[in-house]
Write a protein that holds these residues in place. Structure first.
Motif, mmCIF file in Angstrom:
data_model
loop_
_atom_site.group_PDB
_atom_site.id
_atom_site.type_symbol
_atom_site.label_atom_id
_atom_site.label_comp_id
_atom_site.label_asym_id
_atom_site.label_seq_id
_atom_site.Cartn_x
_atom_site.Cartn_y
_atom_site.Cartn_z
ATOM 1 N N CYS B 81 0.783 -1.122 -0.330
ATOM 2 C CA CYS B 81 0.211 -0.243 -0.073
ATOM 3 C C CYS B 81 0.727 1.202 -0.511
ATOM 4 O O CYS B 81 2.077 1.240 0.648
ATOM 5 N N LEU B 82 0.718 2.403 -0.945
ATOM 6 C CA LEU B 82 1.552 3.344 -0.563
ATOM 7 C C LEU B 82 1.324 4.115 -0.049
ATOM 8 O O LEU B 82 1.717 5.426 0.772
ATOM 9 N N VAL B 83 -0.320 3.982 0.539
ATOM 10 C CA VAL B 83 -0.233 5.282 2.397
ATOM 11 C C VAL B 83 -0.624 6.018 1.206
ATOM 12 O O VAL B 83 -0.546 7.436 1.783
ATOM 13 N N CYS B 84 -0.716 6.482 0.084
ATOM 14 C CA CYS B 84 -1.096 7.618 -1.195
ATOM 15 C C CYS B 84 -2.254 8.524 -0.608
ATOM 16 O O CYS B 84 -2.865 9.425 -0.897
ATOM 17 N N PHE B 245 7.811 6.516 9.251
ATOM 18 C CA PHE B 245 6.493 5.921 10.209
ATOM 19 C C PHE B 245 5.957 4.648 9.527
ATOM 20 O O PHE B 245 4.487 3.747 9.961
ATOM 21 N N VAL B 246 5.730 5.393 8.222
ATOM 22 C CA VAL B 246 5.152 4.425 6.915
ATOM 23 C C VAL B 246 5.320 2.907 7.164
ATOM 24 O O VAL B 246 5.283 2.010 6.837
ATOM 25 N N HIS B 247 7.143 2.454 7.680
ATOM 26 C CA HIS B 247 7.456 1.205 8.402
ATOM 27 C C HIS B 247 7.171 0.959 9.646
ATOM 28 O O HIS B 247 7.672 -0.370 9.848
ATOM 29 N N CYS B 371 -2.156 9.163 -8.043
ATOM 30 C CA CYS B 371 -0.707 8.773 -7.431
ATOM 31 C C CYS B 371 0.091 8.576 -8.705
ATOM 32 O O CYS B 371 -0.129 7.522 -9.465
ATOM 33 N N CYS B 372 1.029 9.064 -8.416
ATOM 34 C CA CYS B 372 2.273 8.623 -9.535
ATOM 35 C C CYS B 372 3.288 7.368 -8.836
ATOM 36 O O CYS B 372 4.275 6.987 -10.197
ATOM 37 N N GLY B 373 3.423 6.710 -8.503
ATOM 38 C CA GLY B 373 3.281 5.403 -7.698
ATOM 39 C C GLY B 373 4.720 5.688 -7.365
ATOM 40 O O GLY B 373 5.022 4.211 -6.454
ATOM 41 N N SER B 374 4.623 6.737 -6.465
ATOM 42 C CA SER B 374 6.216 6.919 -5.641
ATOM 43 C C SER B 374 5.995 5.883 -4.283
ATOM 44 O O SER B 374 6.809 4.981 -3.710
ATOM 45 N N GLY B 375 5.667 6.180 -3.467
ATOM 46 C CA GLY B 375 5.034 6.080 -2.308
ATOM 47 C C GLY B 375 6.238 6.046 -0.884
ATOM 48 O O GLY B 375 6.738 4.809 -0.643
ATOM 49 N N GLY B 376 7.290 6.939 -1.803
ATOM 50 C CA GLY B 376 9.132 7.249 -1.082
ATOM 51 C C GLY B 376 9.671 5.718 -1.032
ATOM 52 O O GLY B 376 9.773 5.089 -2.456
ATOM 53 N N SER B 377 9.747 4.354 -0.249
ATOM 54 C CA SER B 377 10.430 3.346 -0.739
ATOM 55 C C SER B 377 9.162 2.296 -0.950
ATOM 56 O O SER B 377 10.029 1.312 -1.857
ATOM 57 N N TYR B 378 7.993 2.491 -1.338
ATOM 58 C CA TYR B 378 7.045 1.525 -2.068
ATOM 59 C C TYR B 378 7.888 1.160 -3.067
ATOM 60 O O TYR B 378 7.827 -0.193 -3.959
ATOM 61 N N ASP B 384 7.729 -3.163 -9.966
ATOM 62 C CA ASP B 384 7.069 -3.613 -10.712
ATOM 63 C C ASP B 384 5.862 -2.544 -10.711
ATOM 64 O O ASP B 384 5.231 -2.449 -11.759
ATOM 65 N N THR B 385 4.969 -2.298 -9.348
ATOM 66 C CA THR B 385 3.586 -1.934 -9.510
ATOM 67 C C THR B 385 3.582 -0.843 -9.616
ATOM 68 O O THR B 385 3.052 0.408 -10.650
ATOM 69 N N SER B 386 5.118 -0.367 -8.819
ATOM 70 C CA SER B 386 5.330 1.041 -8.706
ATOM 71 C C SER B 386 5.645 2.068 -10.965
ATOM 72 O O SER B 386 5.007 2.814 -11.195
ATOM 73 N N LYS B 387 5.937 0.928 -11.378
ATOM 74 C CA LYS B 387 6.269 1.302 -12.517
ATOM 75 C C LYS B 387 4.868 1.099 -13.556
ATOM 76 O O LYS B 387 5.026 1.581 -14.284
ATOM 77 N N GLU B 388 4.148 0.563 -13.130
ATOM 78 C CA GLU B 388 2.474 0.212 -13.993
ATOM 79 C C GLU B 388 1.989 1.214 -13.545
ATOM 80 O O GLU B 388 1.245 2.114 -14.142
#
Lengths: 464, 452
Positions: B81-84, B245-247, B371-378, B384-388
């Motif tokens: 989850c990107l917490v976007c 925090f997201v971790h 969302c652009c899919g970055s999600g920091g460390s996501y 692969d998900t981030s790229k799609e």
């Protein structure tokens, strides 16, 4: 638990990525959008992408005696996709290609996982729309809405899903693939199978392709809000508008409780000193016709002591519909559990039904708001409660029984658009009688003798 | 659930210290599935486990004892989850899904501790000198593994490293921003004085500006100078802590929050300004939530929460910024960073600023707040998900015919740099503030100042 070899076989059919068997995944297919329903995780979730895969899965399930639950986005309100007797959830979320938009024939052909809004986005450049618009257009799939015969806000003038399905491909419980109907406007070849499968809630076969009718997008519209000091006046206005031979695209009602809650929630500026309001939209291809219809509506409103407010701009119109769309979420904020019904009556009995709902709420001392598609007699009495409060839930169930009995006594029906599923199955006999139930079983058993397709829904199985 | 009940739980930080209170938030979910329309992970995976509704069902199963929170499958699912916060924009009953997600991750860490690698990295963040030294060593050595691509102001992996790294997205086509040889805060003065200062503001740079995008920091300073705002860049500010925090590392984020509050308080500024949605969001929301029970830092966090602004809001709503007159010829589109729009509620202000620049033609993209899919460390853990997700974003960007993509968050800039590089048409990536700074600079140089 399902056998490892079966998992392996399923993985061979659809690829390992399209088989979900971890407990954490199964939990996420144990529910749908219906409240007050039991939860049940399936044995396995399979996400096919082609018709051939679906056939092979069905053949395997038949061999193994596993139940199959076809599922779109799981947004239905009848408990229609909960895998009650375990087995395979067949999710169409990944079988979601728009196969063709044919603007010359005014048709589109889609796979079942296509989201309704995506189809509308694809046909909009041609000036066309696919009219059925349940509240969940942005998430619900075409396959799911066909299984449920979804309605929506525009049902009064434009009809519901069944009026737009021209043909389909279905995989039957014995693994056969059948195709019927198509792009022709007229087609009386064989039985009208499209209408048998629309609304069959996944109990007769698995829809794998759908051809639907599109219509030109209406060019002009007028939206208005009408306020009433008495609920009866609002109900009579609904009947009056239809009687004056105007069919609005949308004719929605909200009672006092709903209005107050929506206003509290959205601060849109709805008047809270009225007993009911109607939201009306007339539309069409010719401006003068739309204008004439708007005036006819205004006249009926005046005759029934209503106060009329016309939306002067698109922004004002959007605000009116935002208020209507906020009805369910606003009510849902008040209590942990929302029991939403969709008993439907002939239009001339809308007033009677509204008053009966108020009486029932009072009798069982329950918080109930009623809103809905008044123009087609499809009301949504909505009870606000708490599933953890056993004593109150008993009263809720009694009130629901009485709402259905009342609707039937007015010549109405149990469900206008949400379907029977497992939520209303026990009432089915009250409407269609023993002979009706026997016919349901005959049809079901002719196509699915072992009750493998979506068992426990819609068709009460014979007592063993 | 009453509205009052929601307010009560919002005032305490116990959600991140014990899992019980999360139930109240879970109960608000009707399972309507509206989150499916916007969840970037769901739209990529098309499985219920991706979306908020599914994760809430899993959380319910954890609370009822049906699932174990440290079961590796559960952990993997909760970290997908990107917490976007996109779901929260579309939620009819206003479930605070971010709080659910972070509470669950904190519970995982409480029960089984941090992953040793994460523990090592996060501990480093708490030792700013060591962290800073590490980043500098990285900057010095990056030429070994990456080749410079001056056309994009980016670096890409060299072939032997790309061979090893390609499974993690570090293939030959990966573009990354260069680590600055000298971090921003090392060379910028702690106080940038201006004549007749209207007010004094502290600038919280965040790590990305400090180490990757020092020119954005420089542009912020330029804009402040042009608007007669005295700016203070506290030297002992540290990572905002959102990344840890997201971790689920509640302890470290609290520690960083306290240090940052001290640093900014010491500056004597009246306002705190950020140029990163995640950092600004931390100051506006997370700090006061995390330190709610702390008698010393709780009130400090609340004080600064009300005085923190994204620079666009500060310019348009707090001070009346001076309209620029230098011409910047560009067709520009704007991507709404999730944390900027969905946490800080900033979306109109950057557009207002961009449209006020002479020569800028603004083109809105479809779904600018997807969302652009970055999600920091996501993007590192789920490349692969981030790229799609990013590919869909870039398709919308391409549709606009813009030659520059602007945004208000350096993390989005990095993600866009990579994927505009892969799927785009050579569009430039910039922080929106850089265009304003550019316009001010061109005023001084008679219309053709130092073009970047």
């Amino acid at each position: 638990m399902i056998d490892k070899t079966i998992i392996k076989e399923l993985e061979e059919i659809v690829g390992p990525k399209n088989v979900l068997s971890r407990k954490v995944d199964l939990v996420t297919y144990s529910y749908d959008a219906t409240s007050d329903m039991p939860k049940q995780a399936p044995d396995i979730v399979v996400l096919p992408t082609t018709t051939t895969e679906v056939q092979r899965i069905v053949n395997l399930a038949q061999e193994q005696g596993l139940a199959i639950y076809p599922r779109g986005a799981g947004t239905n309100l009848s408990g229609g996709t909960i895998p009650l007797k375990k087995g395979i959830v067949l999710s169409f979320q990944r079988m979601s290609t728009i196969i063709e938009v044919d603007p010359d024939n005014l048709t589109a052909t889609v796979q079942p996982g296509v989201v309704i809004q995506e189809l509308n986005n694809a046909v909009a450049p041609f000036g066309l729309i696919y009219p059925p618009d349940p509240g969940t257009v942005a998430t619900a799939t075409m396959g799911g809405s066909i299984a449920e015969n979804s309605g929506g806000l525009r049902g009064l003038k434009y009809g519901v899903t069944k009026h737009y399905v021209m043909g389909m491909e279905v995989v039957l419980a014995n693994g056969d693939k059948v195709r019927f109907g198509g792009k022709t406007v007229k087609n009386v070849t064989a039985y009208d199978f499209a209408n048998l499968f629309v609304g069959s809630e996944g109990t007769l076969g698995i829809v794998t392709e759908i051809t639907v009718k599109l219509i030109p997008s209406p060019k002009y519209r007028r939206s208005m809000m009408c306020l009433f000091k008495k609920l009866e006046d609002a109900g009579n206005t609904v009947t009056g508008i239809i009687k004056s031979q105007v069919i609005p695209a949308t004719l929605e009602i909200m009672d006092k409780m709903t209005i107050e809650t929506v206003e509290n929630y959205t601060r849109i500026g709805l008047p809270t000193d009225v007993e009911a309001l109607l939201l009306v939209e007339v539309d069409g291809m010719a401006e003068e016709v739309v204008e004439r219809e708007a005036q006819a509506v205004a006249k009926v409103v005046k005759e029934n002591c209503g106060e009329l407010k016309l939306a002067g701009s698109d922004a004002e119109r959007d605000q009116l519909w935002a208020a209507r769309r906020a009805a369910l979420p606003a009510l849902a904020q008040l209590n942990p559990t929302v029991v939403l019904e969709d008993a439907t009556v002939p239009r001339t009995r809308v007033t009677d039904m509204l008053l009966s709902c108020q009486k029932i709420a009072k009798k069982y001392d329950l918080k109930m708001g009623t809103f809905g598609h008044a123009g087609d007699g499809n009301l949504h009495p909505t009870i606000l409660t708490d599933a953890n409060n056993k004593e109150e839930m008993e009263r809720v169930h009694k009130a629901v029984d009485e709402i259905f009995a009342t609707a039937l006594s007015f010549g109405g029906t149990l469900s206008g658009e949400h379907g029977i599923g497992m939520a209303k199955m026990r009432y089915l006999g009250d409407e269609i009688g023993e002979s009706g139930l026997r016919m349901m079983r005959s049809v079901k058993e002719a196509l699915d003798p072992h009750y493998l397709l979506n068992p426990g829904k819609m068709v009460p199985a014979k007592e063993a | 659930m009453t509205i009052a009940g929601v307010e009560k739980s919002r005032g305490t930080a116990t959600l991140y210290d014990e899992l019980g209170p999360v139930r109240e938030e879970l109960n608000k979910c009707m399972k309507c599935g509206n989150c499916m329309a916007v969840c970037p992970v769901y739209l990529t995976d098309k499985a219920e486990a991706g979306v908020a509704r599914g994760k809430i069902a899993v959380a319910e199963a954890v609370l009822s004892g049906e699932l174990d929170i440290v079961d590796p499958d559960v952990v993997a699912m909760l970290f997908n989850c990107l917490v976007c916060k996109s779901c929260m924009q579309n939620c009819p009953t206003k479930v605070n899904f971010d709080r659910i997600m972070l509470a669950l991750r904190a519970a995982i860490v409480r029960k089984k501790g941090l992953h040793p690698l994460k523990n090592m990295i996060f501990s480093l963040l708490k030792q700013p000198k060591l962290f800073d030294a590490g980043m500098k060593v990285g900057a010095a050595l990056q030429g070994l593994a990456f080749r410079d691509d001056p056309s994009k102001k980016a670096i890409s992996p060299r072939s032997p490293f790309a061979f090893v790294g390609k499974n993690y997205g570090f293939d030959l086509h990966r573009s990354l921003p260069e680590l600055a040889p000298t971090p921003f805060r090392d060379w910028v003065p702690e106080v940038v004085k201006v004549k007749d200062a209207k007010t004094r503001a502290a600038f919280f740079t965040g790590c990305s500006v400090n180490y990757f995008y020092p020119q954005v920091g420089e542009d912020v300073v330029e804009v402040f100078k042009e608007n007669r705002v005295q700016i203070n860049i506290p030297k002992d500010q540290q990572c905002c802590g959102i990344a840890v925090f997201v971790h689920g590392d509640v302890k470290t984020v609290r520690e960083l929050a306290r240090k940052n509050l001290d640093a900014v308080e010491k500056s004597g500024a009246e306002y705190l300004v950020t140029a990163c949605g995640s950092c600004g969001g931390a100051w506006q929301h997370e700090y006061s939530e995390l330190l709610g029970d702390d008698p010393v830092y709780g009130p400090k966090a609340a004080y600064w929460s009300a005085r923190t602004y994204d620079i666009s809001t500060f310019l348009t709503k707090v001070i009346d910024y001076r309209l620029p007159t230098g011409k910047v010829e560009a067709v520009v589109t704007y991507h709404d960073s999730c944390h900027l729009k969905k946490t800080m509620k900033v979306s109109q202000e950057p557009r207002q600023i961009l449209m006020s620049i002479p020569g800028v033609k603004f083109k809105e993209m479809a779904k600018p707040d997807a969302c652009c899919g970055s999600g920091g460390s996501y993007l590192l853990t789920h490349y692969d998900t981030s790229k799609e997700i990013a590919q869909r974003k870039v398709a919308d960007i391409n549709q606009t015919q813009a030659d520059q993509v602007t945004t208000g968050c350096p993390a989005c800039m990095m993600q866009l740099l990579d994927h505009v590089g892969r799927f785009g048409r050579g569009q430039k990536i910039a922080h929106y503030i850089s265009l304003l700074a550019e316009s001010y600079r061109r005023e001084k140089s008679g219309g053709n100042g130092n073009v970047r």
